[in-house]
Design a protein around this motif. Structure first.
Motif, short mmCIF file in Angstrom:
data_model
loop_
_atom_site.label_atom_id
_atom_site.label_comp_id
_atom_site.label_asym_id
_atom_site.label_seq_id
_atom_site.Cartn_x
_atom_site.Cartn_y
_atom_site.Cartn_z
N SER A 17 56.09 41.95 46.41
CA SER A 17 56.41 43.23 46.08
C SER A 17 55.28 44.06 45.62
O SER A 17 54.42 43.58 45.37
N ASP A 18 55.51 45.46 45.47
CA ASP A 18 54.54 46.26 44.94
C ASP A 18 54.23 45.91 43.55
O ASP A 18 53.05 45.95 43.07
N ALA A 19 55.51 45.55 42.70
CA ALA A 19 55.23 45.22 41.33
C ALA A 19 54.09 44.08 41.32
O ALA A 19 53.49 44.08 40.53
N ASP A 20 54.57 43.00 42.20
CA ASP A 20 53.72 41.70 42.40
C ASP A 20 52.12 42.28 42.66
O ASP A 20 51.35 41.68 41.70
N LYS A 21 51.87 42.92 43.62
CA LYS A 21 50.70 43.53 43.91
C LYS A 21 49.99 44.09 42.77
O LYS A 21 48.73 44.07 42.31
N ASP A 22 50.61 45.21 42.29
CA ASP A 22 50.18 45.98 40.98
C ASP A 22 49.66 45.05 39.75
O ASP A 22 48.66 45.10 39.04
N GLU A 23 50.61 43.88 39.54
CA GLU A 23 50.17 43.12 38.47
C GLU A 23 49.01 42.20 38.98
O GLU A 23 48.18 42.03 37.87
N LEU A 24 48.87 41.76 39.79
CA LEU A 24 47.71 40.83 40.34
C LEU A 24 46.54 42.01 40.35
O LEU A 24 45.25 41.43 40.14
N LEU A 25 46.64 43.26 40.64
CA LEU A 25 45.44 43.90 40.86
C LEU A 25 44.83 44.33 39.44
O LEU A 25 43.75 44.54 39.17
N ALA A 26 46.04 44.44 38.47
CA ALA A 26 45.60 44.52 37.05
C ALA A 26 44.71 43.12 36.44
O ALA A 26 43.79 43.63 35.34
N GLN A 27 45.03 42.56 37.07
CA GLN A 27 44.28 40.98 36.70
C GLN A 27 42.81 40.92 37.56
O GLN A 27 42.24 40.03 36.93
N GLY A 28 42.46 41.71 38.33
CA GLY A 28 41.50 41.73 39.09
C GLY A 28 41.46 41.04 40.40
O GLY A 28 40.41 40.61 40.81
N ILE A 29 42.57 40.81 40.68
CA ILE A 29 42.85 39.96 42.11
C ILE A 29 42.94 41.07 43.05
O ILE A 29 44.06 41.25 43.70
N LEU A 30 41.69 41.52 43.66
CA LEU A 30 41.54 42.61 44.59
C LEU A 30 42.21 42.32 46.03
O LEU A 30 42.88 43.27 46.63
N ASP A 31 42.13 41.23 46.52
CA ASP A 31 42.91 40.96 47.82
C ASP A 31 44.29 40.84 47.78
O ASP A 31 44.70 40.65 48.90
N ALA A 32 44.92 40.97 46.77
CA ALA A 32 46.39 40.87 46.64
C ALA A 32 46.99 42.15 47.51
O ALA A 32 48.04 41.69 48.14
N SER A 33 46.60 43.13 47.59
CA SER A 33 46.90 44.19 48.34
C SER A 33 46.92 43.99 50.08
O SER A 33 47.52 44.49 50.78
N SER A 34 46.17 42.87 50.36
CA SER A 34 45.92 42.60 51.84
C SER A 34 46.99 41.98 52.60
O SER A 34 47.10 41.87 53.74
N PHE A 35 47.86 41.42 51.65
CA PHE A 35 48.88 40.33 52.15
C PHE A 35 50.44 40.79 52.20
O PHE A 35 50.86 41.33 51.18
N SER A 36 51.21 40.57 53.14
CA SER A 36 52.71 40.97 53.05
C SER A 36 53.22 39.89 52.21
O SER A 36 54.46 40.26 51.50
N ALA A 37 52.81 38.60 52.51
CA ALA A 37 53.55 37.62 52.06
C ALA A 37 52.79 36.49 51.70
O ALA A 37 51.74 36.29 52.19
N VAL A 38 53.03 35.53 50.70
CA VAL A 38 52.27 34.48 50.46
C VAL A 38 52.79 33.12 50.59
O VAL A 38 54.24 32.91 50.38
N ARG A 39 52.16 32.03 51.04
CA ARG A 39 52.45 30.65 51.01
C ARG A 39 51.72 29.90 50.31
O ARG A 39 50.64 29.94 50.41
N TYR A 40 52.21 28.73 49.72
CA TYR A 40 51.44 27.80 49.16
C TYR A 40 52.20 26.27 49.24
O TYR A 40 53.23 26.31 49.67
N PHE A 41 51.23 25.13 49.06
CA PHE A 41 51.99 23.97 49.30
C PHE A 41 52.50 23.55 47.77
O PHE A 41 52.11 23.94 46.62
#
Length: 846
Positions: free
Chosen positions: A654-678
């Motif tokens: 979500s936009d809120a997820d991306k904003d929070e991650l960008l505030a942490q310095g995770i600059l590529d968070a805005s590049s993804f529509s969705a995330v998956r992990y193991f």
């Protein structure tokens, strides 16, 4: 009553022959056993297996668990040349499909045995653990999602002496991954003679031609050894079983003459080249010592299709608002170009505004470069190499030893063509190298065994392995943030963005193991076996597993066998550290989905945490009946698997997820529509039955009839609904046919003529079409296909064969959603969707 000791002393008894026949989990291999029965009795030889026991070699009929032995000749009675396809023909519980548009899985296709993931089956070569592929199946139709198993397609059939399939959990004996079973490929060890073979085949439609040439040569290595080498080279043309997409046809109807026909191709990917080289060598140093070495080198270049990029609404390339207007780039650098808005009405851009942009050097739309849209072509070069060297023998006090060192490496070097980096605008190249994955494994093992101490047999061993996973970044254009990124254009090579320098790296893990195997003849008719194995891993700690098995001869015509065990599968280093961005179909259309390490901050934001090993509890029970020329076996298996590892369903950022991650310095968070992990987020229970019947009637000389049937069912017992969707649960339970069987009739027509006719049955299954989270379901009905082959021995050296797979040109049900992405048939069909295939083979032996 005939005892186990007597059977070892005198070779195949009728019971041992019956169990050998019955336990071969393929129709084809049952036929081979029946054909060789007379030879076995007259020559007093036994079919023996390496897997399943570390005691003195015994026939498969004396094993407490089902062990199939598939001779080399069974792989040559097929038109297929890929080992995965060959295996699916001779092992009913083994399933593999074409993977036409599946990212890296197009290069190394995931296969499923007993309804479990590819990395739930341990693969051995000459009894030694085979290294994994570097490819992780990011799009594995649910069952194989995130799996990282070995690549058996690099093994040429002509190099094989036999293949042993242990159909039982064996992690207590062999370590991680041996949950569904163990496959052991045995290389030829002839010191003279050889075979040269040429094949050619193509589909009835006239496409997919696949020429192949292979050779095997045995040579002496001094007077006391052998050097056996095998090679294979083949290519395969692509196929297409596609219809025009509805949106592409709409563009054509609206006057766009540049749209490809078909816009998107569904078919077998093109194999540009596929070269395989294997060798096997052994040398007797003295009467009690043998040195051995074997290894391989293989290289394959495969190219497949991708999803079509619509020239009016593809996000990040052609539009930024769902196709209401075209995405126009201002090339001035200061937004002074005053580029016009291009409205899209009925799928047609405003022609006057579009012409104005094309005439203005300060403005740009990708319709100038690809006016009809474009379909990327994704491929890669897979290189595989291995080397194992060892010394085995017997000490003066009769202890057998085997010390070996092993090395294995698999590299997947990706490329993508006919695409763009949107953010680079008109400066974008159309071909990219997004980078590569490397899997590297090294190991050392010491195995000790001592046989027949007052009816006891003992074995013990130590093993060390080190596993490394590496990511190499792609060329700069494949990940570069170009000047148009701030205007809404996508970043990176569209469809498969390159790995950035910060993605690259090397991660390793070591583990040590120790095991003890014990076997005891309680009575002359009752054998009991046991094993315990301890392993310690650098990352998640230790695990201890055990196994008990037994076989009891109730009567000369009937035996009972069974086993119970625990097992585990360690998360791979790749699953713990891989990064990947792929374009996938979603309910919201095509979107860029990032697969990130579970400990990545973006993953943690969505609930990611370090992986734990999967754990299993297995038990099996089987019975064998022999009545003259009639043989029957029935084996039941039950596998409870906890903390299974898979990729999550796509989790929207979500936009809120991306904003929070960008505030942490995770600059590529805005590049993804969705995330998956193991994640370890679900438990399953898999159970099934293998039924095999073989009959060699006296009234039809030279004939053998054989039936093999497998029923497997998986139930998802628990799962995390935040990460695992209902559609994925259904895919785990129903994406493979529950039932699969074959009925084979082989006939020796004369001294020179042979024939084979096989009927294949595939049960119904459910396809989550386009991995659409259940939005595009297909209930595919059961099917029956036929294979046939006729062979003629010209003389002692030359042999000719012609045959057909899917003789009557059977296709799966039509795809009710064909217009959405252009797939004419369900793409996960276990017997393919290309129709009938004919072939010819010429063989010269010397």
């Amino acid at each position: 009553m005939m005892t186990l000791q007597n059977k070892r002393k005198f070779g195949f008894s009728s019971l041992s022959l019956a169990v050998s026949l019955a336990l071969t989990g393929t129709l084809a291999s049952q036929v081979a056993f029946a054909e060789e029965e007379a030879k076995a009795e007259t020559q007093n030889i036994e079919k023996i297996a390496v897997v399943g026991s570390r005691a003195a070699p015994r026939s498969v009929g004396e094993s407490p668990v089902p062990v199939d032995i598939i001779g080399n000749e069974e792989f040559t009675k097929n038109g297929a040349t890929d080992m995965n396809d060959l295996f699916s023909k001779v092992v009913p519980s083994y399933n593999v499909n074409a993977q036409p548009i599946s990212d890296a899985s197009t290069l190394v296709r995931p296969a499923n045995m007993r309804g479990l993931a590819p990395d739930h089956t341990l693969v051995l070569l000459n009894g030694k653990r085979r290294h994994r592929s570097s490819v992780i199946a990011f799009q594995g139709a649910g069952i194989s999602d995130g799996a990282q198993g070995p690549d058996i397609s690099v093994i040429p059939a002509i190099a094989l002496k036999q293949v042993e399939v242990l159909r039982d959990g064996a992690a207590a004996q062999y370590g991680s991954d041996a949950i569904a079973g163990v496959i052991n490929f045995q290389l030829k060890d002839n010191s003279d003679g050889g075979t040269i073979e040429a094949r050619y085949g193509e589909f009835y439609e006239g496409d997919g031609s696949s020429p192949m040439i292979a050779a095997n040569v045995g040579m002496p290595l001094t007077d006391n050894g052998f050097f056996n080498v095998s090679g294979e080279y083949k290519t395969q043309d692509p196929t297409s079983r596609s219809v025009q997409r509805d949106d592409a046809q709409g563009l054509i109807d609206a006057g766009n003459t540049a749209v490809p026909v078909p816009a998107q191709v569904w078919g077998t990917p093109e194999t540009k080249e596929d070269f395989k080289l294997f060798f096997n060598a052994g040398l007797d140093l003295n009467a009690d010592q043998t040195a051995y070495m074997f290894g391989n080198w293989a290289r394959r270049d495969v190219e497949g299709g991708f999803y079509y990029r619509n020239p009016t609404n593809r996000d990040g390339i052609y539009s930024a608002d769902g196709g209401k207007t075209l995405l126009v780039g201002d090339l001035t650098g200061d937004m002074s170009g005053n580029c016009p808005t291009i409205n899209v009405v009925g799928g047609v851009p405003d022609p006057d505004a579009l012409a104005q942009v094309k005439a203005d050097p300060d403005c740009f739309v990708f319709n100038e470069m690809f006016p009809g849209g474009f379909t990327p072509h994704f491929g890669g070069v897979v290189e595989d190499s291995s080397l194992v060297a060892g010394l085995k023998g017997t000490t003066k006090n009769s202890i057998n030893y085997d010390f070996s060192l092993s090395y294995g490496k698999n590299t997947s070097d990706y490329y993508i063509k006919n695409t763009v980096n949107g953010s680079l605008g008109p400066m974008s190249p159309n071909t990219f190298n997004p980078g590569k994955y490397v899997q590297l494994e090294r190991g050392a093992s010491l195995d000790l065994s001592y046989f027949e101490i007052d009816t006891w047999s003992f074995a013990a061993g130590l093993e060390y392995r080190r596993e490394t996973f590496e990511i190499y970044n792609g060329d700069p254009a494949s990940f570069e943030v170009g000047p148009l990124a701030s205007q809404g254009f996508g970043i990176g090579s569209n469809g498969f963005p390159g790995f950035k320098p910060e993605d690259s790296g090397s991660w390793s893990r070591g583990n040590v193991a120790a095991y003890i195997d014990v076997e005891k003849e309680i009575t002359l008719d009752w054998l009991v076996t046991g094993a315990v194995r301890y392993e310690h891993y650098d990352d998640f700690g230790s695990t201890t597993n055990w196994k008990l098995g037994s076989i009891y001869n109730v009567a000369e015509s009937f035996s009972l066998r069974g086993a119970v065990s625990t097992g585990f599968r360690a998360p791979t280093v790749g699953q713990n550290n891989v990064r990947n961005v792929t374009t996938a179909f979603s309910p919201n259309g095509l979107q860029d989905q990032a697969t990130l390490p579970p400990t990545n901050p973006i993953s943690v934001q969505k609930g990611g945490k370090p992986l734990d090993p999967e754990t299993s509890f297995n038990y099996s029970l089987g019975g064998v009946l022999t009545l003259g020329e009639f043989f029957l076996t029935l084996d039941y298996f039950h596998i409870e698997l906890e903390d299974r590892i898979t990729q999550t369903s796509p989790l929207e950022l979500s936009d809120a997820d991306k904003d929070e991650l960008l505030a942490q310095g995770i600059l590529d968070a805005s590049s993804f529509s969705a995330v998956r992990y193991f994640t370890n987020d679900f438990d399953t229970t898999t159970q099934g039955i293998d039924l095999v019947v073989s009959y060699a009637p006296d009234w039809l000389d030279g004939a053998n009839f054989a039936l093999a049937y497998n029923w497997t069912e998986t139930e998802v017992d628990s799962w995390n609904p935040d990460n695992i969707s209902d559609a994925k649960v259904k895919a785990l339970e129903e994406a493979l046919p529950h039932s699969k069987g074959t009925l084979t009739w082989t006939q020796e027509l004369s001294a020179d003529w042979r024939s084979m006719l096989r009927m294949n049955y595939y049960g119904s299954y459910w396809e989550n079409h386009l991995d659409s989270d259940g939005e595009l379901p297909i209930d595919v009905s059961s099917a029956v296909t036929f294979d046939a082959e006729l062979s003629y021995d010209v003389n002692d050296n030359w042999s000719l064969s012609v045959g057909a797979q899917n003789l009557f040109d059977k296709y799966p049900d039509d795809n009710p959603w064909a217009g959405i992405a252009g797939a004419q048939y369900p793409v996960t069909s276990p017997y393919g969707f290309n129709g009938g295939y004919y072939y010819g083979r010429v063989s010269y032996s010397f």
